[in-house]
Design a protein around this motif. Sequence first.
Motif, PDB file in Angstrom:
ATOM      1  N   TYR A 271       0.464  -1.229  -0.121  1.00 36.99           N
ATOM      2  CA  TYR A 271      -0.064   0.400   0.068  1.00 36.99           C
ATOM      3  C   TYR A 271       1.135   0.854   0.604  1.00 36.99           C
ATOM      4  O   TYR A 271      -0.021   1.966  -0.407  1.00 36.99           O
TER       5      TYR A 271
ATOM      6  N   SER B   7      -6.094   4.603  -1.402  1.00 32.61           N
ATOM      7  CA  SER B   7      -6.865   3.715  -1.432  1.00 32.61           C
ATOM      8  C   SER B   7      -6.422   3.139   0.240  1.00 32.61           C
ATOM      9  O   SER B   7      -8.184   1.994   0.171  1.00 32.61           O
TER      10      SER B   7
ATOM     11  N   GLY C  50      -9.854   2.699   1.447  1.00 28.99           N
ATOM     12  CA  GLY C  50     -10.869   1.990   1.479  1.00 28.99           C
ATOM     13  C   GLY C  50     -12.762   2.295   1.755  1.00 28.99           C
ATOM     14  O   GLY C  50     -12.499   3.061   0.787  1.00 28.99           O
ATOM     15  N   ASN C  51     -14.028   1.488   1.385  1.00 32.03           N
ATOM     16  CA  ASN C  51     -15.055   1.074   2.254  1.00 32.03           C
ATOM     17  C   ASN C  51     -14.987   3.014   2.643  1.00 32.03           C
ATOM     18  O   ASN C  51     -16.510   3.506   1.920  1.00 32.03           O
TER      19      ASN C  51
ATOM     20  N   MET D 152      -8.038  -0.130  -6.275  1.00 34.02           N
ATOM     21  CA  MET D 152      -7.929  -0.505  -5.094  1.00 34.02           C
ATOM     22  C   MET D 152      -8.585  -1.540  -5.247  1.00 34.02           C
ATOM     23  O   MET D 152      -8.359  -2.784  -4.257  1.00 34.02           O
TER      24      MET D 152
ATOM     25  N   ILE E 288      -6.330  -4.612  -2.864  1.00 38.30           N
ATOM     26  CA  ILE E 288      -7.654  -5.042  -2.101  1.00 38.30           C
ATOM     27  C   ILE E 288      -7.955  -6.395  -1.858  1.00 38.30           C
ATOM     28  O   ILE E 288      -8.014  -7.629  -0.973  1.00 38.30           O
TER      29      ILE E 288
ATOM     30  N   THR F  95      -6.301  -8.526   0.997  1.00 37.36           N
ATOM     31  CA  THR F  95      -7.212  -9.705   2.036  1.00 37.36           C
ATOM     32  C   THR F  95      -7.050 -11.440   1.624  1.00 37.36           C
ATOM     33  O   THR F  95      -6.726 -12.309   3.084  1.00 37.36           O
TER      34      THR F  95
ATOM     35  N   THR G 284     -13.702  -6.175   0.591  1.00 38.24           N
ATOM     36  CA  THR G 284     -13.277  -6.300  -0.149  1.00 38.24           C
ATOM     37  C   THR G 284     -14.012  -6.262  -1.472  1.00 38.24           C
ATOM     38  O   THR G 284     -13.730  -5.936  -2.560  1.00 38.24           O
TER      39      THR G 284
ATOM     40  N   GLN H 193     -15.054  -2.922  -2.235  1.00 38.90           N
ATOM     41  CA  GLN H 193     -13.974  -1.982  -2.845  1.00 38.90           C
ATOM     42  C   GLN H 193     -13.301  -2.596  -3.955  1.00 38.90           C
ATOM     43  O   GLN H 193     -13.428  -1.394  -4.931  1.00 38.90           O
TER      44      GLN H 193
ATOM     45  N   LYS I 185      -6.147  -6.436   5.852  1.00 45.77           N
ATOM     46  CA  LYS I 185      -6.778  -5.978   5.518  1.00 45.77           C
ATOM     47  C   LYS I 185      -7.675  -7.052   4.896  1.00 45.77           C
ATOM     48  O   LYS I 185      -7.871  -8.232   5.193  1.00 45.77           O
TER      49      LYS I 185
END
Length: 423
Positions: free
Chosen positions: A70, A77, A80-81, A99, A103, A107, A122, A125, A327
């Motif tokens: 990241y 990014s 996230g949400n 993104m 993600i 994840t 995830t 996103q 993540k």
Amino acid sequence: MNSDSKPLTLTESISYTFRRMLRSIPVAAITGTLVAVFLWSLDKVTDIRLHHAWLLYLLPFAGIAIHLLYKAWGKESESGNNLIIDEIHRPDKGVPPRMAPLILVSTVITHLFGGSAGREGTAVQIGGSMAQWIGNRLKVPADEIHMILICGIAAGFGAVFGTPFAGAVFAVEVLAIGTTSYRKILPPLFAAVLADYVCSTWGIHHTVYPIRKAIGGQNLYLCAMALLMGAASGLCGTLFARIAHHVKHLSHRFIPGPAWLIPFCGGIIIVLLSLLLHTSDYLGLGVYPQHPGGVSVVNAFKEGGAGGFSWWWKMLFTAITLGTGFKGGEVTPLFFIGATLGNTIATLAGVPVDLFAGLGFIAVFAGATNTPVACTIMGIELFGPEYALYYTLACFAAYYCSGHKGIYTAQRIHKHKYGKRIA
């Protein structure tokens, strides 16, 4: 001026909605496909971890890898949400296409090495970033980009859980407390249904959570207990949100040195907790048991399927995992927390374990995200419509008992839950 605020004739409204639905087709197709890849990958890495328990000891180094990933490519990014919700409310720089791969990969890394995280974040996103990318390719006007982002949220949520109706309602309900524009519902519903279909076409099957006990008519005692279950779930949901936020704040405040040390320390804490408790039940998704008789979401629907404090340990493992920079989503862990809490309360109160595991499953999620309607619908889609009254009681009790701060810090407060309008 936002186009949603302009009065439209019937013909204009139909044309406008149809145009939005057409734009959501590529969003749903790409999101459904990427979510299928993501869910397939999760199954594979979870199976690898279960067969190679030593991978857990590499979790601290996996945290460093995610941090560096990241740092090199993440930039905005990282939000996230919350970035997607912010862009819907107030478009700025947009949601970057990178993104989605970031993600997805991070994840998968989290789950491969035993981090306690979920999958909803995830998927959302992935949906949001692909929606922004497609919107840019289609040259969607700036005042309409928020709608394609809502379709992306709905597509990701609907595909990852197999609950398209809940996904569509969630996408509009999660934006703000105290106001929900259901006139926007048709395009995201179309996107969610299509994304779920595409995901299923790739051979992805969703978990079935059967509630088997038959209950004749409306039982007043069960109604009262459903309200109690909802209240406990709301408190549990807001407790999770607060712990996760505090872990993030305290880790940045008290862990000295370079930033990569935060996920490294978080990984060490998860390893130590797992060793101290002599269990791996709280690692990974937690949907299926990692050994016969283990604690999991599925086993929580059975008598004796959860220990008295299973919900607390999953909450702690997840808050540390996500709060220190790993993540993944929060929602599947919330399902675990709610189902095991429901199992515990049902055992103490002498009520059906499977029903109350289901109520906790959706109600903790409702409390943590302030989305009671979406969670009620999710209960109907996952467990069947027979107990819709109990789902409704539990989800709205959780909503009212959870306060105004949930897991999404970008969620706006339009109106106080208890009647006071927010300026």
